[in-house]
Scaffold this motif. Structure first.
Motif, PDB file in Angstrom:
ATOM      1  N   ALA A   1     -28.434  20.893  -4.373  1.00 19.16           N
ATOM      2  CA  ALA A   1     -27.465  21.637  -3.552  1.00 19.16           C
ATOM      3  C   ALA A   1     -26.805  22.735  -4.384  1.00 19.16           C
ATOM      4  O   ALA A   1     -26.662  23.875  -3.927  1.00 19.16           O
ATOM      5  N   LEU A   2     -26.429  22.400  -5.604  1.00 19.18           N
ATOM      6  CA  LEU A   2     -25.703  23.386  -6.419  1.00 19.18           C
ATOM      7  C   LEU A   2     -26.583  24.589  -6.762  1.00 19.18           C
ATOM      8  O   LEU A   2     -26.076  25.689  -6.992  1.00 19.18           O
ATOM      9  N   LYS A   3     -27.888  24.375  -6.803  1.00 18.87           N
ATOM     10  CA  LYS A   3     -28.782  25.509  -7.072  1.00 18.87           C
ATOM     11  C   LYS A   3     -28.687  26.549  -5.961  1.00 18.87           C
ATOM     12  O   LYS A   3     -29.015  27.712  -6.145  1.00 18.87           O
ATOM     13  N   LYS A   4     -28.258  26.118  -4.779  1.00 24.17           N
ATOM     14  CA  LYS A   4     -28.208  27.029  -3.624  1.00 24.17           C
ATOM     15  C   LYS A   4     -26.827  27.654  -3.441  1.00 24.17           C
ATOM     16  O   LYS A   4     -26.593  28.412  -2.509  1.00 24.17           O
ATOM     17  N   VAL A   5     -25.914  27.277  -4.325  1.00 23.73           N
ATOM     18  CA  VAL A   5     -24.522  27.700  -4.128  1.00 23.73           C
ATOM     19  C   VAL A   5     -24.184  28.928  -4.953  1.00 23.73           C
ATOM     20  O   VAL A   5     -24.556  29.039  -6.114  1.00 23.73           O
ATOM     21  N   LYS A   6     -23.444  29.880  -4.325  1.00 26.86           N
ATOM     22  CA  LYS A   6     -22.856  30.993  -5.089  1.00 26.86           C
ATOM     23  C   LYS A   6     -21.352  30.788  -5.063  1.00 26.86           C
ATOM     24  O   LYS A   6     -20.790  30.516  -3.999  1.00 26.86           O
ATOM     25  N   GLY A   7     -20.730  30.923  -6.216  1.00 27.24           N
ATOM     26  CA  GLY A   7     -19.278  30.776  -6.243  1.00 27.24           C
ATOM     27  C   GLY A   7     -18.837  29.879  -7.381  1.00 27.24           C
ATOM     28  O   GLY A   7     -19.542  29.750  -8.385  1.00 27.24           O
ATOM     29  N   THR A   8     -17.689  29.278  -7.217  1.00 28.38           N
ATOM     30  CA  THR A   8     -17.141  28.437  -8.274  1.00 28.38           C
ATOM     31  C   THR A   8     -16.880  27.041  -7.718  1.00 28.38           C
ATOM     32  O   THR A   8     -16.554  26.880  -6.537  1.00 28.38           O
ATOM     33  N   TYR A   9     -17.040  26.067  -8.590  1.00 29.57           N
ATOM     34  CA  TYR A   9     -16.771  24.707  -8.136  1.00 29.57           C
ATOM     35  C   TYR A   9     -16.415  23.801  -9.299  1.00 29.57           C
ATOM     36  O   TYR A   9     -16.855  23.977 -10.423  1.00 29.57           O
ATOM     37  N   GLY A  10     -15.561  22.849  -8.977  1.00 28.23           N
ATOM     38  CA  GLY A  10     -15.382  21.636  -9.755  1.00 28.23           C
ATOM     39  C   GLY A  10     -15.442  20.585  -8.669  1.00 28.23           C
ATOM     40  O   GLY A  10     -14.666  20.663  -7.698  1.00 28.23           O
ATOM     41  N   ILE A  11     -16.390  19.649  -8.730  1.00 28.55           N
ATOM     42  CA  ILE A  11     -16.542  18.705  -7.603  1.00 28.55           C
ATOM     43  C   ILE A  11     -16.655  17.259  -8.089  1.00 28.55           C
ATOM     44  O   ILE A  11     -17.073  16.996  -9.210  1.00 28.55           O
TER      45      ILE A  11
END
Ligand code: M6R
Length: 612
Positions: free
Chosen positions: A152-162
């Motif tokens: 999933a994270l490979k498809k994400v643009k942006g910032t995250y702490g999850i």
């Protein structure tokens, strides 16, 4: 901004989670929630509003996971996408109800992700960007949570702490970061995960910091770390040196008050072992600058936001004046986007209490990319800016919880003065002048103590002006950034519209706004330019604006003819910035208290601004 806490251990998770959220309240939030996993069953409780409300709901909950679980996650949300209601609060469940996640940061392509999921019949129910990610993780799941998160994270643009959990794998918690901090605390028989060390300090001091694109899988066997290609990695365990009591209010009415009064000790910590009186210089080994490197610096750029930028401006003046190196201070968001000219002979100093401010971090990356020497001046040990710069100076001011920065500012100024001293001594400053500056810096704690002792007198002045709706702060030289900082303090905690101006700038426009209910706080300390600022203050009086004169001890006569006075110790201009700023902090505090404002958590503000 948003806060994350996770727990996996042998104690009741919901209690530890709610307590951790309470410790992060200072970051600013408008809703909160927890999710716990017990015996393969997930339970979620959310609440718009304060943690107190969440605690009541948790205590009253009949859900077995909330009552029994020893594994869970919690979140305080500072709304970005969608209003602060229960639906938009975290933790977010996926449509099947089997996956749950908390998220800090912003998923920039969330609309695209939601549209893609909709084609597979998956509908998001909240207005948030975050929900798109938990739905995507659920969609990617094929029997292994960390692999689904990776996909999933490979498809994400942006910032995250999850943090993510699923009832399909009831003994596992997955954490990942890109741009939003995650720290893992390693306790005895338990692991705590948080976005902010203050939430886990009461439980353990051993911590690992996730780097961008790291993932941690927490099970009963401990913590395993992977990169986004799923290759195992390891991160150093460091000891957090903050005292747990520092994150408690104690007997003080507000954290801000406590932190203002902690300034003498905080400055002592910031300067301890860093002044060499024999050589008349500063010892800042973390800067990692040999005398030869330092001599080759052509220009110093100081980047930061808010209060940190104001402290940087004091540094700019000191570096130019003492070291003779051209210096500039710049708002970090402006620096990062305007394609600045930066060369390998430039020293870029990124100044940030939290070490996590999004714009300052991006500016650091831009400066590094352009080949500059980049140093961090941070308070939070192990923060992203501290780690990414790889060199710099820690403030050692201890945790700053009040949203209004106080002890960080005065320690930042102390450290900037030591940087200026070090650079100056490598160039044109003679040893005796260096010694004199060392002594001036050494006196800072005592000067601040003298100002703090006048808190009651400043309170009397503050109460006279607490009903005003506009105020101007004016100053020159080293006191110009202090005027800006005084105005920032006042507006953020009292909601009085306040502006800081160079004293000379007033008659280029703002003077048009003056009337008898617009107080002017004029910084009339005994420093070069004082006579001119007195003239500017008199111009204000002539327009019937009341003037609060800030004057040096022994020079009280300067305040004659003005409406009120605040006396600060007499000291050299660069040193005067610190006690004068403390006097303005007290003024802002007492005005805000008289207006019954929520001093530690002003409306709309967050302690650490990790989004643009
Ligand atoms: O953590 P940082 O020093 O990078 O934060 C920068 C600003 O957000 C911060 O100084 C802000 O202006 C304070 N609320 C001011 O009191």
């Amino acid at each position: 901004m948003c806060g994350i806490i996770g727990y996996f251990g042998k104690r009741k998770a919901s209690e530890i989670l709610v307590d951790g959220l309470r410790r992060m309240e200072y970051r600013g939030y408008d809703s909160a929630g927890v999710a716990c996993l017990h015996d393969g069953v997930l339970g979620v409780v959310k609440n718009p509003g304060k943690i107190k409300g969440l605690r009541e709901k948790v205590d009253a909950s009949e859900l077995a996971p909330i009552r029994e679980a020893m594994l869970g996650m919690g979140h305080t949300r500072w709304a970005t996408h969608g209003e602060p209601n229960e639906m938009n609060a975290h933790p977010h469940l996926d449509a099947s109800g089997h996956f749950v996640m908390v998220h800090n940061g912003i998923i920039e392509n969330y609309k695209e992700i939601k549209a893609g999921l909709a084609q597979h019949g998956i509908t998001c129910v909240s207005d948030t960007d975050s929900e798109a990610l938990v739905q995507l993780i659920a969609y990617c799941y094929q029997g292994n949570l960390e692999k689904a998160v990776t996909e999933a994270l490979k498809k994400v643009k942006g910032t995250y702490g999850i943090l993510v959990m699923t009832d399909h794998e009831p003994e596992k918690l997955v954490a990942a970061r890109c741009g939003s901090p995650i720290v893992i605390g390693l306790g005895k028989d338990e692991t705590l995960i948080a976005s902010d060390a203050s939430a886990i300090i009461p439980h353990t001091r051993d911590a690992m910091y996730l780097e961008d694109y790291d993932m941690a899988v927490i099970t009963a066997d401990g913590v395993q770390m992977f990169d986004l290609q799923h290759a195992p990695i390891s991160r150093e365990v460091t000891e957090m040196d903050w005292d747990a009591g520092a994150a408690e209010k104690g007997d003080y009415a507000h954290f801000m008050l406590k932190e203002m009064f902690a300034q003498p000790a905080a400055i002592r910590n910031a300067i301890r072992g860093r002044l060499d009186l024999t050589m008349g210089t500063a010892l800042l080994s973390g800067l990692d600058l040999s005398p030869r490197d330092a001599a080759q610096i052509n220009r110093v750029l100081v980047i930061g936001c808010g209060t940190s930028m104001n402290a940087g401006m004091v540094g700019e003046y000191a570096i130019e004046e003492m070291a003779g190196i051209p210096a500039e201070v710049e708002q970090a968001a402006e620096f990062r986007y305007r394609n600045p000219i930066v060369s390998p002979q430039d020293l870029v100093i990124a100044i940030s209490q939290s070490g996590e401010t999004a714009d300052t971090l991006a500016a650091v990356r831009e400066a590094k990319h352009k080949g500059a020497i980049v140093a961090g001046l941070c308070n939070v040990v192990g923060s992203t800016i501290a780690r990414e710069t790889g060199r710099g100076v820690y403030l050692h001011a201890g945790p700053e919880i009040g949203v209004a920065s106080t002890k960080a500012f005065t320690c930042q100024v102390a450290v900037m003065l030591m940087m200026a001293l070090k650079l100056a001594r490598g160039r044109r400053m003679p040893r005796h002048e260096g010694e004199e500056l060392c002594r001036g810096i050494e006196r800072l704690p005592e000067l601040v103590e003298k100002v703090l002792a006048q808190s009651d007198a400043i309170k009397i002045v503050a109460e006279k002006y607490a009903d005003k709706e506009n105020a101007f702060f004016i100053g020159r030289g080293y006191l110009f950034p202090v005027a800006m900082e005084g105005a920032l303090k006042l507006k953020e905690i009292s909601y009085i519209h306040a502006e800081g101006y160079h004293a000379a700038e007033l008659k280029h426009g703002p003077i048009a706004l003056l009337q008898e209910n617009t107080p002017i706080i004029a910084l009339l300390n005994n420093i070069p330019g004082k006579e001119k600022t007195i003239g500017n203050a008199e111009e204000c009086k002539a327009r019937k604006a009341p003037v609060i004169a800030v004057v040096s001890e022994g020079d009280e006569a300067t305040a004659e003819g003005f409406d009120d006075r605040i006396v600060v110790p007499d000291c050299p201009p660069c040193i005067a910035a610190v006690p004068t700023a403390v006097a303005l902090q007290l003024l802002a505090y007492h005005i805000a208290a008289a207006r019954s404002c929520e001093i530690d958590q002003p409306r709309n503000l967050a302690k650490s601004v990790t989004v643009e």
